[in-house]
Structures are given as C-alpha cells and as structure tokens.
Design a protein around this motif. Structure first.
Motif, PDB file in Angstrom:
ATOM      1  N   ARG A  78      -6.772  53.890 -14.093  1.00 50.08           N
ATOM      2  CA  ARG A  78      -5.623  53.518 -13.291  1.00 50.08           C
ATOM      3  C   ARG A  78      -6.108  53.720 -11.786  1.00 50.08           C
ATOM      4  O   ARG A  78      -5.618  52.830 -10.977  1.00 50.08           O
ATOM      5  CB  ARG A  78      -4.366  54.153 -13.489  1.00 50.08           C
ATOM      6  N   GLU A 118       2.538  49.760  -7.244  1.00 49.31           N
ATOM      7  CA  GLU A 118       2.384  50.131  -8.568  1.00 49.31           C
ATOM      8  C   GLU A 118       3.688  50.781  -8.955  1.00 49.31           C
ATOM      9  O   GLU A 118       4.025  51.904  -8.293  1.00 49.31           O
ATOM     10  CB  GLU A 118       0.943  50.663  -9.060  1.00 49.31           C
ATOM     11  N   ALA A 132      -7.345  55.112 -18.856  1.00 52.23           N
ATOM     12  CA  ALA A 132      -7.606  53.642 -18.595  1.00 52.23           C
ATOM     13  C   ALA A 132      -8.307  53.088 -17.182  1.00 52.23           C
ATOM     14  O   ALA A 132      -8.088  52.086 -16.845  1.00 52.23           O
ATOM     15  CB  ALA A 132      -6.311  53.292 -18.818  1.00 52.23           C
ATOM     16  N   ASP A 142      -3.419  57.310 -18.557  1.00 55.75           N
ATOM     17  CA  ASP A 142      -3.949  56.370 -17.084  1.00 55.75           C
ATOM     18  C   ASP A 142      -5.301  56.651 -16.649  1.00 55.75           C
ATOM     19  O   ASP A 142      -5.925  55.861 -16.106  1.00 55.75           O
ATOM     20  CB  ASP A 142      -2.715  56.514 -16.318  1.00 55.75           C
ATOM     21  N   ARG A 143      -5.368  58.205 -16.800  1.00 52.42           N
ATOM     22  CA  ARG A 143      -7.022  58.441 -16.139  1.00 52.42           C
ATOM     23  C   ARG A 143      -8.039  57.684 -17.107  1.00 52.42           C
ATOM     24  O   ARG A 143      -8.783  57.230 -16.467  1.00 52.42           O
ATOM     25  CB  ARG A 143      -7.079  60.093 -16.048  1.00 52.42           C
ATOM     26  N   ARG A 167      -8.606  51.161 -10.369  1.00 53.34           N
ATOM     27  CA  ARG A 167      -7.812  49.983 -10.307  1.00 53.34           C
ATOM     28  C   ARG A 167      -7.202  50.103  -8.772  1.00 53.34           C
ATOM     29  O   ARG A 167      -7.097  48.847  -7.984  1.00 53.34           O
ATOM     30  CB  ARG A 167      -7.237  49.380 -11.371  1.00 53.34           C
ATOM     31  N   GLU A 168      -6.387  50.912  -8.624  1.00 55.58           N
ATOM     32  CA  GLU A 168      -5.504  50.896  -7.405  1.00 55.58           C
ATOM     33  C   GLU A 168      -6.283  51.010  -6.344  1.00 55.58           C
ATOM     34  O   GLU A 168      -5.965  50.103  -5.218  1.00 55.58           O
ATOM     35  CB  GLU A 168      -4.604  52.245  -7.672  1.00 55.58           C
ATOM     36  N   LEU A 179      -1.975  61.929 -12.456  1.00 57.26           N
ATOM     37  CA  LEU A 179      -1.929  60.856 -13.308  1.00 57.26           C
ATOM     38  C   LEU A 179      -1.731  61.399 -14.807  1.00 57.26           C
ATOM     39  O   LEU A 179      -2.257  62.445 -14.846  1.00 57.26           O
ATOM     40  CB  LEU A 179      -3.121  59.844 -13.151  1.00 57.26           C
ATOM     41  N   GLY A 237       4.756  53.464 -12.307  1.00 58.54           N
ATOM     42  CA  GLY A 237       4.065  54.248 -13.635  1.00 58.54           C
ATOM     43  C   GLY A 237       4.470  55.467 -13.696  1.00 58.54           C
ATOM     44  O   GLY A 237       4.998  56.064 -12.728  1.00 58.54           O
TER      45      GLY A 237
END
Length: 761
Positions: A453, A469, A451, A448-449, A456-457, A444, A471
């Motif tokens: 991500r 997703e 945040a 994104d790390r 959440r996934e 990632l 991105g």
C-alpha cells in the motif's frame, strides 16, 4: 557720257547704295541681338537672383506648413500675380493647403479633381503644365468650369503639376483677374518654384519626422526605464502619454485605460483629469460604445474626427464640452497573445482626422504600452505571488501547529517521516522523537504492508501530484481506525520529487455511520421495491378497471345509439304511417266539404297542423338517428346534416369530406357525426357566425373532423366546463380520440376532433 572702264556711272552708284543699305541692316540686326542678349542676360540674372532668394528664404524654415505660404508670397510679389495656391492630391480630391495673398473668395479646402476639367486633369497627370491666357475664350474648358472661374475672378491661370513616380501628388497654381499672355520664362520659373517648394516641404517633413522620432524614442526609453526600475504602471504609462501629447501638439491630451477583470468596462490609469477619469469609469465595452470601448470590442483603431457629429457621443456631449474635446482617436493595446488589455486615447481641442503617419505612430505607441503593461502586470503578479507564498507559509505553520484533529507529517521519497505535528501525536500516539526517521509503513496494517500500500501511494502521488486514499491504519497501541488521507508530492526547482506531505483524518465514526446508513438504505430500497411492486399491481388493476369501464361506456353508447335507431324507425314506420292515414282522411273530408265557410277553413287548418306534425316527426327521427348514416355512410349523413343546418339557420355552410372510398367503423362514424352535430349546434347557439366550414379527412389511420366558423369566438380556458364541449370530449375519449379547440374573442372558432381507427385485435 561713258566711263572709260565701260561701266554706267548711275549703275555703279546704285550698287554702292545697295551695299550701304545692307551694311546698315546688318548693323541694326547686330544692335537688336545685342539688346536682346542684354535683356536675356538681365532676365537670367533676375531669375537666378529670385531663385537664390527663394532657396535662402525656404532653407531655414522648419515648419512644413510655412514653406508653401512663403514660396507663394515670394513668387506672387516677384511676378505681380493675383493669386498663388499650393495643393496636394488626396485620392479623388485635391486639397488647397495654402493660398497667397488669402483674400476672399478663398479656394483653400478640398475639391474634386474632376472640377479641373478632363483635358486639364489628363495634362497634369502626364506632367504637362496647363496654361490658359483667357478663360472665357479657352475651348478646352467645360462651360460650367468657365462660369466657376469667372465668378471667382479667375480670367487666366497657370497650373504646374508635381508628378512623382508617375503619380500626380500636388502642384502650384497661379491666377490673374484679367486675360494675360504667360511668357515662357514665367512658366519655366513657376515650374522651378513648384519643384523647389515641393523639395523644401518634404525636407521639412522629413526633419520634423526625425525630430519626432528622436523625441518619441527618448520618451519610450524613459518609460521603459521607469518600468524596469519598478515604477508604478501609471508613472510608466504617464511618460508615454506625455510624449504622445507633446508630439500631437495644440493642447492634445493622451490617456490610457485598462480592461477590467470582467471585460465589460474600462477604468482609467493616467492622462485625464480626476473629473473626467471618474466619468470614464462608466465607459462600457461594446461595438456601440464610445471610442475606447469600441476599440477594445473590435480590436481596431476608432477615429472620431468630431464628437459633435458622432451619434454614440450624444449623451456625453456635455462632458466633452466641459473638457474641451472635439476629436477623439482610440487605439487598442494588445498583449503578446493578441488579447486586448487596454486602450490609449488622444483627445483634440479641434476636429482632426488621422493620417496614415498618425496611425503608424499610434501602432508603435500601442506596442510600447503593451510591453509596459505586460511588465507591470508581471511585477504585480510576482509581488502577489511572493505575498501569497509568505501568507501560505504562515498559514501552513499555523496549520501544522494548531490542527489537533488532523495528523500532518512530511516524509522522504522512500516514505520515512521527517516532520510530525501535534495532531499526529494525538491521532497515532507517537511523539515526534519516536516517529521521526521511521517508515510510514509502521502506521499501516500488516496486510496493507504486505500488499504494498505504501509503495502504491508514493508512486501515485509522484505521478499525479497527489494521491487520495481511505483505509485502516494502526495506532501505537495497536488499535485500528478508519482514516482518510491525502498524500501530496513536493518537488524541487528542477521538478524532481523531493518528498511528500500527508494529511490524515480519523473517520471511524463517520465510517460507522456510513455503514449504518448503507444498511438502512438497502433496507429502504427493499421496502421501496416491495411498495413499487404493490403500486404497479394497483396501477395494473386500475388500468384494467378503466378499460372495463371504457368498454362498458362504449357498450352503453352503442346501446343508446341502437335505442335511438329503434325509436327513429318506430317514429318513421308506426307514427309515420298513422300520420299518413290522418293526412289521407283529412284530404277525403276536405273533398266532401263544400268550399268556403267555417268548416272548410278549420279543415284546412287541421291539414296544416298535420303537415307540420309530419315534418317535426321526420326531423326528430333524423336527430335521433339519421338513416343516411346507417344506409349510406358518414359522408352522406354529414352532407344531409350540413345542408339541413344551413337551411334551418340561414348561414352558408360548406362541406369537404374525403374518407378514401371506404367506410370507417360504425362506432367511429357515429362519434364523428355526433361531434359535428354538436359543434354545429354550438355555432347556432353562441357564435353569431356568417359562414361555417366542415372538413372530414382520413390519413395515417386517423379520422379528423374540423368545424370552423367566423363568429364571435371565446376563451377556451374559460369554457372548459360547458356541457357540449364536455360531451364531445367524453364521446371521443371513449374511442381514445381527442378534441382541440382554437378560438379567441372576436376571431372565430375552430373545433378539431381526431379519432384513431380501431385495429384488428
């Protein structure tokens, strides 16, 4: 001579003689009593011997049908009877099931209980034996019943009722072809025979039911065992079919059918010949179908005692004849959820109705079949599932090994890589050894790390089963690419998340094209908006031009009407006065010319021409612009128009006008008048009508004029370009009105004009 004792010797002898006579009578009575006792004893012994013989004969009989026949023969021979019958009561009928000796005319069959006579039936229902020693003299029998009995050579009879639980269930009847006095011991014997026969019949039926139940349970056990052992469905159901056929006897066949996946037809499983099974593939499901199709559609048993009398079997009679089928019973087989999954059918070689016991047995068989079918389908589903799992595993292996443009990898619940395919190595640049055990976060972007991500996934996939997703992701060399990925949760046997599988694709090129397409679309939308604005302005201008031209046409029409009015008045005022002067001059000349002769005739002819010219001038003035329209209004003008048209054409015409007491706008009055005038002109020219109706009404701000005739009619679609109709439409269109034509060849014509009244402003 007198006895020393003082008694008369003659008197003594008479007393002795009387005593001797009394003793003799007593001795005779004793002898008669002895003979009667001996006869009664002999009769009792004979009765007991007969009843013992009857019981011994009936006891070993296992066939319930053979018992009444045997009992009837024994009692008939014992009492020397003419006929013995055994009957059972079924609803409002009694059914004579057995008859001895069976010589014609036979009474075996179904008969209404009412034919027994009201009193006899009441006695039988109360449990009283009915005895008639002479039918012809029996006052309790209705005349019609006497005639029936004597015709059948029944002149005396005994009817013994069998009442169980307060209900008449059957009985024994004996008849003689001559008047006969029935002794009490004979009646008593018949009552005993009836009871013993009934008991023997019910014993035999119970034993037969027990044997059938045991055979059925054995067959059911065999069928269940076959299903448990994994036997094919046809084999397990075949055991049930064989058991049911054996229980029904008489060459009966049993077959099973299943509902096809589309639920519109049946297909055979087991029980019938290949030829019949092939024909049965066309058996449809429906309320009007054959027995099996109807049983599935309604969810209820369908019993057809005789297919030759069933309308639904009309087209299948030849099939039934080829396979020896006369009666058909079909019963639905339902799953545990109440869904009909199939049906089983019994096919009989002779007509046969179903008894309550038959229906009960069929219900048990249907339940057993449902269990076996459910078991068979579960086994089939399990086998298919196992095969699908094996196939899926193989496809997954091939997918992992042979998809070069997709990265496919597995990861632990916390996101560490556990497996890695060749596509992942190509897409990200990491080998399996380099990436295994590392966190997916390495793939990632830093933002994104940060945040969360990855977290959440994993949470979304665990909660919903999968997470989709798109991105940015990062290759080993640090280059970014736009990806589309699907992360799927993998659960263990207890439903806990055991890990995840993710598939990733490189969509960088597609994203670039999408961005370019989006930009092009935005540009196109701007151009479309600009063009739309231009078109809207053009439409507004066009509408304004249309309104201007409509206004111009209205003014032109008004000018034409004004010109018509002026010309009409000129004709009336100027030419009319000239015509009046001419008429007066001709009249004066006529007064000066002597009557008779050529000058007088020519003068009369000149006066006639002047009168004709006056009428034509008046008619022309009215056609140009009727003064009534301006002076009196639309209703009066239409009344004059309709009346004048009717006189001129010789066709009856009626008018109904109701405008609510106020006059419409002048332009509306003129338009309505001209439309009605043109419609009447068309009737005169083309319709050949014998009656015309004109109606003008006002409602909800609209004036409606209707002209209807009974003439030849026409096709409105084929007459749309006629000048008269076009003129009417154009005139109405100027005032935003509409014209409707209703007509068919030979059915007359109706012309309807609707005009909205102008509003203020």
């Amino acid at each position: 001579m007198t006895d020393p004792s003082g008694l008369d010797p003659l008197t003594g002898l008479q007393s002795v003689n009387a005593e001797l006579q009394a003793a003799r009578r007593a001795a005779l009575n004793l002898m008669e009593d002895a003979v009667l006792a001996r006869d009664n004893l002999r009769a009792s012994e004979e009765r007991q011997a007969f009843l013992l013989k009857l019981s011994d004969t009936l006891r070993p009989l296992a066939d319930a049908d053979a018992i009444p026949a045997t009992a009837g023969r024994l009692v008939g021979e014992h009492l020397g009877l003419n006929r013995v019958t055994y009957f059972e009561v079924a609803g409002a009928e009694y059914v004579v099931t057995h008859e001895w000796p069976g010589d014609p005319p036979t009474v075996v069959g179904r008969h209404p209980l009412s034919t027994l006579g009201a009193k006899a039936l009441a006695d039988l229902r109360d449990g009283r034996t009915v005895v008639s020693t002479d039918v012809r003299a029996d006052t309790d029998l209705p005349p019609a019943l006497k005639v029936a009995y004597t015709t059948a050579e029944v002149l005396s009879y005994v009817s013994v009722p069998l009442v169980k639980g307060g209900v008449l269930v059957g009985g024994l009847g004996v008849t003689a072809n001559h008047p006969q006095g029935w002794a009490a011991d004979e009646v008593s014997l018949l009552e005993e025979v009836a009871e013993r026969t009934w008991e023997a019949v019910n014993r035999a039926k119970a034993e037969a039911a027990l044997r059938a139940s045991e055979a059925w349970l054995a067959g059911q056990k065999e069928a269940f065992q076959a299903a448990v052992n994994g036997a094919p469905l046809a084999e397990s159901l075949g055991v049930l079919a064989r058991t049911a056929a054996e229980q029904a006897g008489d060459g009966t066949r049993c077959a099973f059918y299943l509902v096809d996946p589309a639920r519109n037809a049946l297909y055979p499983v087991v029980g019938m010949s290949e030829l019949y099974a092939e024909a049965a593939k066309a058996f449809q499901i429906g309320r009007d179908a054959l027995a099996c199709g109807r049983a599935v559609a309604t969810g209820r048993p369908v019993v057809i005692p005789d297919v030759t009398t069933a309308p639904a079997w009309g087209a299948w009679q030849s099939l039934a004849e080829r396979h020896g089928i006369r009666g058909v019973w079909s019963f639905p087989v339902e799953s545990a959820t109440g869904r009909v999954v199939g049906t089983f059918a019994l096919y009989f070689r002779s007509p046969r109705a179903a008894s309550p016991r038959d229906l009960e047995s069929a219900a048990g068989l249907a339940r057993a079949a449902a269990i076996i079918i459910s078991r068979g389908r579960e086994a089939d589903d399990r086998a298919r599932a196992e095969a699908a799992v094996r196939d899926s595993e193989e496809r997954f292996r091939l997918l992992v090994e042979h998809i070069p443009d997709h990265a496919l990898f597995a990861k632990t619940p916390d996101g560490r890589v556990t497996s890695w395919n060749a596509g992942g190595e190509r897409l990200f640049g990491y080998t399996t050894a380099e990436i295994t055990g590392r966190s997916v976060a390495v793939l990632l972007t830093p933002e994104d790390r940060a945040a969360g991500r990855l977290e959440r996934e994993l949470a979304a996939a665990a909660a919903n089963g999968r997470a989709d997703e798109d991105g940015w992701m990062v290759r080993k060399d640090g280059r970014r690419f736009w990806s589309s990925g699907v992360c799927t949760a993998v659960r263990d046997a207890d439903g806990r998340v055991a890990g995840f599988v993710k598939v990733v694709r490189d969509l960088t090129d597609r994203k670039r094209m999408e961005d370019e397409l989006r930009a092009a679309r935005d540009q196109l939308e701007r151009r479309v908006a600009e063009r739309t604005a231009e078109l809207a302005a053009a439409v507004d201008a066009l509408e304004a031009e249309i309104d201007r031209r409509r206004e111009l046409a209205l003014r032109l029409s008004a000018a034409q009407e004004e010109e018509r009015k002026r010309v009409s008045r000129d004709l009336h005022d100027t030419v009319g006065q000239t015509h009046a002067g001419l008429s007066m001059a001709l009249k004066a000349v006529a007064a000066a010319v002597p009557p008779g002769g050529v000058p007088a005739e020519r003068l009369a002819y000149a006066r006639k021409l002047a009168d004709d010219m006056g009428r034509e001038l008046h008619a022309a003035a009215v056609r140009l612009r009727p003064t009534a329209l301006d002076d009196l209004g639309l209703e009066a003008a239409l009344r004059d128009l309709t009346a004048a048209w009717s006189r001129r054409e010789g066709v009856p015409a009626d008018l109904y006008a109701n405008l609510g007491g106020t006059r419409p706008a002048p332009e509306v009055e003129t338009a309505v008048y001209r439309v009605v005038q043109e419609a009447l002109t068309n009737v005169a020219r083309h319709a050949g009508a014998t009656a015309v109706s004109v109606m003008v009404t006002r409602a909800d701000g609209t004036i409606q004029a209707t002209v209807e005739d009974n003439g030849t009619g026409f096709d409105p679609a084929a007459a749309g370009t006629r000048l008269g109709l076009m003129g009417m439409r154009e005139r109405l269109g100027l005032l935003r009105g509409e014209l409707q034509i209703e007509s068919e060849p030979g059915r007359g014509t109706t012309v309807i004009a609707r005009l909205p009244e102008p509003t203020d402003g």
